[in-house]
Design a protein around this motif. Structure first.
Motif, PDB file in Angstrom:
ATOM      1  N   ASP A 233       0.855  -1.190   0.000  1.00 51.48           N
ATOM      2  CA  ASP A 233       0.000   0.000   0.000  1.00 51.48           C
ATOM      3  C   ASP A 233       0.897   1.249   0.000  1.00 51.48           C
ATOM      4  OD1 ASP A 233      -1.958   1.861   0.254  1.00 51.48           O
ATOM      5  OD2 ASP A 233      -2.431   1.403   2.360  1.00 51.48           O
TER       6      ASP A 233
ATOM      7  N   ARG B 190       9.122  11.385  -0.235  1.00 47.21           N
ATOM      8  CA  ARG B 190       9.856  11.069   1.006  1.00 47.21           C
ATOM      9  C   ARG B 190      11.301  10.679   0.766  1.00 47.21           C
ATOM     10  NH1 ARG B 190       6.389  10.794   5.701  1.00 47.21           N
ATOM     11  NH2 ARG B 190       4.441  11.609   4.868  1.00 47.21           N
ATOM     12  N   THR B 191      11.609  10.211  -0.478  1.00 44.18           N
ATOM     13  CA  THR B 191      12.941   9.632  -0.686  1.00 44.18           C
ATOM     14  C   THR B 191      13.666  10.109  -1.942  1.00 44.18           C
ATOM     15  OG1 THR B 191      12.203   7.768  -2.044  1.00 44.18           O
ATOM     16  CG2 THR B 191      12.077   7.472   0.344  1.00 44.18           C
TER      17      THR B 191
ATOM     18  N   CYS C 210      26.179  -0.117   4.208  1.00 47.52           N
ATOM     19  CA  CYS C 210      26.243   0.880   3.128  1.00 47.52           C
ATOM     20  C   CYS C 210      27.522   1.709   3.173  1.00 47.52           C
ATOM     21  CB  CYS C 210      25.015   1.779   3.185  1.00 47.52           C
ATOM     22  SG  CYS C 210      23.490   0.834   3.122  1.00 47.52           S
TER      23      CYS C 210
ATOM     24  N   LEU D   3      12.535   1.101  -0.645  1.00 49.55           N
ATOM     25  CA  LEU D   3      13.730   1.952  -0.586  1.00 49.55           C
ATOM     26  C   LEU D   3      14.934   1.394  -1.344  1.00 49.55           C
ATOM     27  CD1 LEU D   3      13.658   2.825   3.245  1.00 49.55           C
ATOM     28  CD2 LEU D   3      12.728   4.174   1.360  1.00 49.55           C
TER      29      LEU D   3
ATOM     30  N   MET E 171      14.494  -2.187   9.627  1.00 51.40           N
ATOM     31  CA  MET E 171      15.076  -0.871   9.826  1.00 51.40           C
ATOM     32  C   MET E 171      14.134   0.044  10.590  1.00 51.40           C
ATOM     33  SD  MET E 171      16.253   1.687   6.814  1.00 51.40           S
ATOM     34  CE  MET E 171      14.551   2.034   6.413  1.00 51.40           C
TER      35      MET E 171
ATOM     36  N   VAL F 298      17.554   5.961  11.528  1.00 51.23           N
ATOM     37  CA  VAL F 298      18.619   6.006  10.518  1.00 51.23           C
ATOM     38  C   VAL F 298      18.666   7.388   9.866  1.00 51.23           C
ATOM     39  CG1 VAL F 298      19.468   5.003   8.374  1.00 51.23           C
ATOM     40  CG2 VAL F 298      18.482   3.526  10.104  1.00 51.23           C
ATOM     41  N   PHE F 299      17.499   7.955   9.629  1.00 56.43           N
ATOM     42  CA  PHE F 299      17.430   9.288   9.013  1.00 56.43           C
ATOM     43  C   PHE F 299      18.154  10.319   9.884  1.00 56.43           C
ATOM     44  CE2 PHE F 299      15.755  13.237   7.504  1.00 56.43           C
ATOM     45  CZ  PHE F 299      15.362  13.015   6.199  1.00 56.43           C
TER      46      PHE F 299
ATOM     47  N   ASN G  43      18.654   8.443   0.268  1.00 57.80           N
ATOM     48  CA  ASN G  43      17.438   9.245   0.307  1.00 57.80           C
ATOM     49  C   ASN G  43      17.810  10.694  -0.026  1.00 57.80           C
ATOM     50  OD1 ASN G  43      15.419  11.011   1.380  1.00 57.80           O
ATOM     51  ND2 ASN G  43      14.640   9.331   2.639  1.00 57.80           N
TER      52      ASN G  43
ATOM     53  N   ARG H 255      16.260  13.391   0.629  1.00 57.71           N
ATOM     54  CA  ARG H 255      16.030  14.330   1.735  1.00 57.71           C
ATOM     55  C   ARG H 255      17.176  14.297   2.737  1.00 57.71           C
ATOM     56  NH1 ARG H 255      11.297  11.931   4.015  1.00 57.71           N
ATOM     57  NH2 ARG H 255      11.399  13.403   5.718  1.00 57.71           N
TER      58      ARG H 255
HETATM   59  N1  COA Z   1       4.046   4.231   1.365  1.00 56.02           N
HETATM   60  C1  COA Z   1       3.073   4.930   1.956  1.00 56.02           C
HETATM   61  N2  COA Z   1       3.066   5.220   3.266  1.00 56.02           N
HETATM   62  C2  COA Z   1       4.114   4.773   3.997  1.00 56.02           C
HETATM   63  C3  COA Z   1       5.161   4.031   3.445  1.00 56.02           C
HETATM   64  C4  COA Z   1       5.086   3.756   2.071  1.00 56.02           C
HETATM   65  N3  COA Z   1       6.046   3.057   1.412  1.00 56.02           N
HETATM   66  N4  COA Z   1       6.042   3.732   4.403  1.00 56.02           N
HETATM   67  C5  COA Z   1       5.564   4.273   5.544  1.00 56.02           C
HETATM   68  N5  COA Z   1       4.395   4.886   5.293  1.00 56.02           N
HETATM   69  C6  COA Z   1       3.537   5.584   6.226  1.00 56.02           C
HETATM   70  C7  COA Z   1       3.755   5.167   7.658  1.00 56.02           C
HETATM   71  O1  COA Z   1       3.037   3.993   7.940  1.00 56.02           O
HETATM   72  C8  COA Z   1       3.232   6.358   8.408  1.00 56.02           C
HETATM   73  O2  COA Z   1       1.841   6.281   8.452  1.00 56.02           O
HETATM   74  P1  COA Z   1       1.047   6.706   9.788  1.00 56.02           P
HETATM   75  O3  COA Z   1       1.374   8.165   9.985  1.00 56.02           O
HETATM   76  O4  COA Z   1      -0.362   6.447   9.425  1.00 56.02           O
HETATM   77  O5  COA Z   1       1.606   5.845  10.853  1.00 56.02           O
HETATM   78  C9  COA Z   1       3.593   7.531   7.492  1.00 56.02           C
HETATM   79  O6  COA Z   1       3.848   6.959   6.195  1.00 56.02           O
HETATM   80  C10 COA Z   1       4.805   8.282   7.929  1.00 56.02           C
HETATM   81  O7  COA Z   1       5.796   7.364   8.250  1.00 56.02           O
HETATM   82  P2  COA Z   1       7.161   7.857   8.777  1.00 56.02           P
HETATM   83  O8  COA Z   1       7.978   6.651   9.178  1.00 56.02           O
HETATM   84  O9  COA Z   1       6.964   8.971   9.745  1.00 56.02           O
HETATM   85  O10 COA Z   1       7.769   8.471   7.422  1.00 56.02           O
HETATM   86  P3  COA Z   1       9.076   9.289   7.314  1.00 56.02           P
HETATM   87  O11 COA Z   1       8.777  10.662   6.897  1.00 56.02           O
HETATM   88  O12 COA Z   1       9.993   9.068   8.483  1.00 56.02           O
HETATM   89  O13 COA Z   1       9.748   8.552   6.078  1.00 56.02           O
HETATM   90  C11 COA Z   1      11.400   6.925   5.529  1.00 56.02           C
HETATM   91  C12 COA Z   1      10.066   7.168   6.152  1.00 56.02           C
HETATM   92  C13 COA Z   1      11.719   5.439   5.636  1.00 56.02           C
HETATM   93  C14 COA Z   1      11.325   7.331   4.060  1.00 56.02           C
HETATM   94  C15 COA Z   1      12.458   7.771   6.250  1.00 56.02           C
HETATM   95  O14 COA Z   1      12.379   7.566   7.649  1.00 56.02           O
HETATM   96  C16 COA Z   1      13.837   7.456   5.795  1.00 56.02           C
HETATM   97  O15 COA Z   1      14.178   7.662   4.633  1.00 56.02           O
HETATM   98  N6  COA Z   1      14.707   6.964   6.695  1.00 56.02           N
HETATM   99  C17 COA Z   1      16.056   6.597   6.326  1.00 56.02           C
HETATM  100  C18 COA Z   1      16.006   5.228   5.763  1.00 56.02           C
HETATM  101  C19 COA Z   1      17.235   4.882   4.997  1.00 56.02           C
HETATM  102  O16 COA Z   1      17.604   5.599   4.114  1.00 56.02           O
HETATM  103  N7  COA Z   1      17.847   3.752   5.374  1.00 56.02           N
HETATM  104  C20 COA Z   1      18.974   3.241   4.763  1.00 56.02           C
HETATM  105  C21 COA Z   1      20.192   3.926   5.226  1.00 56.02           C
HETATM  106  S1  COA Z   1      21.603   3.128   4.709  1.00 56.02           S
END
Ligand code: COA
Length: 319
Positions: free
Chosen positions: A28, A37-38, A114, A157, A203, A208-209, A243, A245
């Motif tokens: 979803d 977001r990414t 990474c 991701l 994760m 991590v962000f 990412n 951002r």
């Molecule tokens: N599609 C739609 N909605 C999603 C989703 C997706 N793929 N993944 C998460 N959501 C939802 C969540 O369930 C949450 O819903 P809720 O508010 O109803 O609970 C909402 O989006 C926000 O989630 P959140 O975790 O706050 O999003 P975020 O702004 O922190 O973004 C990431 C999530 C994963 C994109 C972000 O945290 C990130 O990029 N982190 C770093 C991850 C990374 O790069 N890791 C590897 C490093 S080597």
């Protein structure tokens, strides 16, 4: 050999292109959510028999051919990966065998998630000798094999691929590099083969962000301090492409111009240890990274680990 220069790059990419709309058929999510977001638009996944080993061999061969360096002068082969096909043999041993490298050189895999490619550069520098002054450093991943395609917070991701460089050990200038780690199982983990746990990547995205946004500027400042240099002396900053951002926030924290921070996660997603060498290879192929330029590589990821290295690019095709 106190220093290294990049003298050639290579890459190998899998053939299956998976768009955000394709991901939305599995979980979803939506193209709009993932992009905003990414910065990721699509990724490449292995299909059929494609493996991490195949990708690593392809990238290493590409870089070695483009360097013109004879195999007899290669002093090490290091593969950074968290998705090796085998715990043993190491991927690097299979790469060395395929490429016909000498048998009396160290070849091994390096586990720093990474950040593995940046760790690999630093380790390679320490292994080069005047007799065998060249090293091959590869980042290769088949992350699609360890994604939980029911977990929308991680599976959108990541992508697969491999990049490689040939480095040349030089007496001067010294390599300016910083590496670090802090053990944290919860931030990002992937169980090994004999832990009897699930083998999906897990994760905590927010943690991590936060870690990445703090770490990139610190890492860059420390490397530049060590080199007595400023960002103006650097032609390209190539951060791990997790990412958009994360990179944008780090640039803001540094008060830097974004133009030197290369980004390509739109086409590949996060390819783990492969993301920096794939980006380097793109820069070289597009004529944007040219002989005499300085590139600052910055990795961060599971471990948690981080690393930065300032390296000159000096192409020296010899044949
Ligand atoms: N599609 C739609 N909605 C999603 C989703 C997706 N793929 N993944 C998460 N959501 C939802 C969540 O369930 C949450 O819903 P809720 O508010 O109803 O609970 C909402 O989006 C926000 O989630 P959140 O975790 O706050 O999003 P975020 O702004 O922190 O973004 C990431 C999530 C994963 C994109 C972000 O945290 C990130 O990029 N982190 C770093 C991850 C990374 O790069 N890791 C590897 C490093 S080597």
């Amino acid at each position: 050999m106190n220093g290294i220069e990049l003298c050639a790059t290579g890459c190998s990419l899998p053939t299956r292109r998976v768009t955000n709309d394709d991901m939305a058929k599995l979980v979803d999510t939506s193209d709009e959510w993932i992009r905003s977001r990414t910065g990721i638009g699509e990724r490449l996944f292995c299909q059929g028999g494609e493996t991490t080993t195949d990708l690593a061999i392809g990238a290493a061969r590409d870089a070695l051919e483009r360097s013109g360096v004879p195999v007899s002068q290669v002093g090490t082969c290091i593969v950074a990966t968290m998705t090796p096909d085998w715990a043993s043999p190491a991927t690097a041993c299979l790469v060395a065998q395929e490429l016909g490298l000498a048998q009396d050189i160290p070849c091994f895999d390096l586990s720093a998630a990474c950040t593995g490619f940046v760790y690999g550069l630093r380790v390679a520098q320490g292994l080069l000798t005047p007799e065998r002054p060249y090293g091959i450093v590869v980042g290769a991943e088949a992350l699609s094999r360890v994604l939980d395609f029911t977990d929308r917070t991680t599976c959108v991701l990541f992508g697969d691929g491999a990049g490689a460089v040939v480095v040349h050990g030089v007496p001067d200038p010294p390599l300016h590099a910083v590496l670090g780690s802090v053990g944290d199982l919860g931030a990002l983990n992937l169980a090994g083969g004999n832990t009897a746990r699930e083998t999906y990547l897990r994760m905590n995205g927010k943690e991590v962000f936060r870690f990445a946004v703090q770490t990139i500027p610190t890492c860059i400042r420390r490397v530049l301090d060590e080199a007595h240099a400023s960002l103006e002396d650097v032609d390209w900053v190539v951060c791990h492409q997790a990412n958009e951002r994360i990179i944008d926030a780090a640039v803001r924290r540094l008060g830097a111009s974004p133009t030197r921070f290369y980004k390509n996660m739109e086409r590949y997603g996060n390819t783990g240890a492969a993301s920096i060498p794939i980006a380097l290879d793109e820069l070289v192929r597009q004529g944007m990274l040219r002989s005499g330029m300085q590139v600052l590589c910055v990795g961060f990821g599971g471990g948690l680990t981080w690393g930065g290295a300032l390296i000159p690019y000096r192409h020296q095709k010899r044949s």
